[in-house]
Design an enzyme around this catalytic site. Structure first.
Site, PDB file in Angstrom:
ATOM      1  N   ASP A  70       1.741   2.475   3.296  1.00 56.98           N
ATOM      2  CA  ASP A  70       0.465   2.272   2.256  1.00 56.98           C
ATOM      3  C   ASP A  70       0.263   1.084   1.873  1.00 56.98           C
ATOM      4  O   ASP A  70       1.139   0.215   1.818  1.00 56.98           O
ATOM      5  CB  ASP A  70       0.953   3.312   1.083  1.00 56.98           C
ATOM      6  CG  ASP A  70      -0.317   3.571   0.072  1.00 56.98           C
ATOM      7  OD1 ASP A  70      -1.330   3.407   0.649  1.00 56.98           O
ATOM      8  OD2 ASP A  70      -0.005   4.284  -0.752  1.00 56.98           O
ATOM      9  N   ASN A 105      -7.229  11.484   5.755  1.00 56.66           N
ATOM     10  CA  ASN A 105      -7.780   9.995   5.977  1.00 56.66           C
ATOM     11  C   ASN A 105      -9.133  10.300   6.770  1.00 56.66           C
ATOM     12  O   ASN A 105      -9.879   9.511   6.788  1.00 56.66           O
ATOM     13  CB  ASN A 105      -6.901   9.046   6.497  1.00 56.66           C
ATOM     14  CG  ASN A 105      -5.664   8.474   5.846  1.00 56.66           C
ATOM     15  OD1 ASN A 105      -4.780   8.273   6.478  1.00 56.66           O
ATOM     16  ND2 ASN A 105      -6.068   8.564   4.589  1.00 56.66           N
TER      17      ASN A 105
END
Length: 229
Positions: free
Chosen positions: A14, A62
Site C-alpha cells: 500500500d 481497485n
C-alpha cells in the site's frame, strides 16, 4: 527451517499513489516504483529463507479506479511478466497468480498463464501475486461451489476450494502505508497470522525495514489458541 523465519510472508503493498503524490509525480510513477520495489523485495524475502511470498498487487475493488490508471497497471503487468519470468525460472522460483483473472485484458491473462507454466518445477520457493483478488468474493465462490457439488465441508476441505489451495497459511502479513486493516486480503487464510503494520509507503519499504519486521516476528509467541509456554 528456522522457526524465526516465516515460511510464508504476505504483503499488502500500500502507498504507491501517495508516494508519487508526495513527489508531485503522476500515480503511474508510484506504481512503477512499487513494481521495482516488489521485484527486489521478493528476492530478499527468499534470500532470508521464506518459501512462499504472496503480494497483493491488485484487488477487485481497485478495478473501480480510472481507466487510464488501470491501463497503466496492465502495461506494468505486461512488462513485469515478460521481463521476470526467465529470471524467476533461473532462480528456482515458481510463479503463481490468484484472483479473478477474467477482469484482466486477454493478452495479460495469456502472459500470466505462460509465466506460470514456464516456472513450474522451481524448488527454491513460490511467488504468489494476488491480481483481481478479493477474499470475500473468493469465500463466496467456494461456498457456492460446495453447494453445487453437494459437499459438506470442514476447515481442511473448504480451504481446498479456495484459490489458494495447496498454499500454507501466511505466518506473517505485512501492510505498508500506515493503514491497519486487511482490506479484503486472505481473510480465511490469516486466522492465526501475525500482523505487522508500518507507516512506510511501499516504494520506501526497504530490505532493512523487512528485516525489522522479521525481528519483531521472531519475538512473538505463536500459540494458535493453545496455552503459552
Amino acid at each position: 527451517m528456522d522457526e524465526r523465519i516465516p515460511e510464508h510472508v504476505a504483503i499488502i503493498m500500500d502507498g504507491n499513489g501517495r508516494w508519487a503524490k508526495k513527489r508531485l509525480l503522476p500515480r503511474s510513477a508510484g506504481h512503477r516504483a512499487g513494481m521495482n520495489r516488489m521485484v527486489a523485495l521478493s528476492e530478499h524475502i527468499f534470500d532470508r529463507g521464506a518459501k512462499w511470498c504472496t503480494l497483493y498487487a491488485l484487488s477487485t475493488e481497485n478495478f473501480n479506479r480510472p481507466e487510464e490508471e488501470l491501463e497503466g497497471l496492465y502495461s506494468l503487468f505486461r512488462e513485469y511478466f515478460r521481463k521476470n519470468t526467465v529470471a524467476l525460472k533461473k532462480k528456482g522460483i515458481v510463479l503463481r497468480v490468484v484472483g479473478n483473472l477474467g477482469l484482466l485484458p486477454e493478452d495479460v491473462r495469456e502472459i500470466i498463464r505462460k509465466g506460470e507454466e514456464e516456472t513450474q518445477g522451481g524448488l527454491r520457493g513460490t511467488l504468489v501475486l494476488a491480481i483481481g483478488y478479493g477474499s470475500r468474493q473468493e469465500i463466496v465462490a467456494a461456498v457456492n461451489r460446495a453447494v453445487r457439488e453437494g459437499k459438506e465441508v470442514n476447515e481442511e476441505s473448504f480451504s481446498a476450494l479456495l484459490s489458494t489451495e495447496g498454499m500454507p497459511d501466511p505466518d506473517l502479513l505485512i501492510r505498508t502505508g500506515k493503514e491497519q486493516r486487511l482490506s479484503n486480503f486472505l481473510l480465511w487464510q490469516s486466522a492465526y497470522t501475525e500482523l505487522y503494520f508500518t507507516e512506510k509507503l511501499f516504494p520506501d519499504f526497504s530490505d532493512k525495514d523487512f528485516d525489522k519486521a522479521l525481528e519483531e516476528y521472531a519475538l512473538r509467541e505463536r500459540r494458535f489458541g493453545k496455552v503459552g509456554k
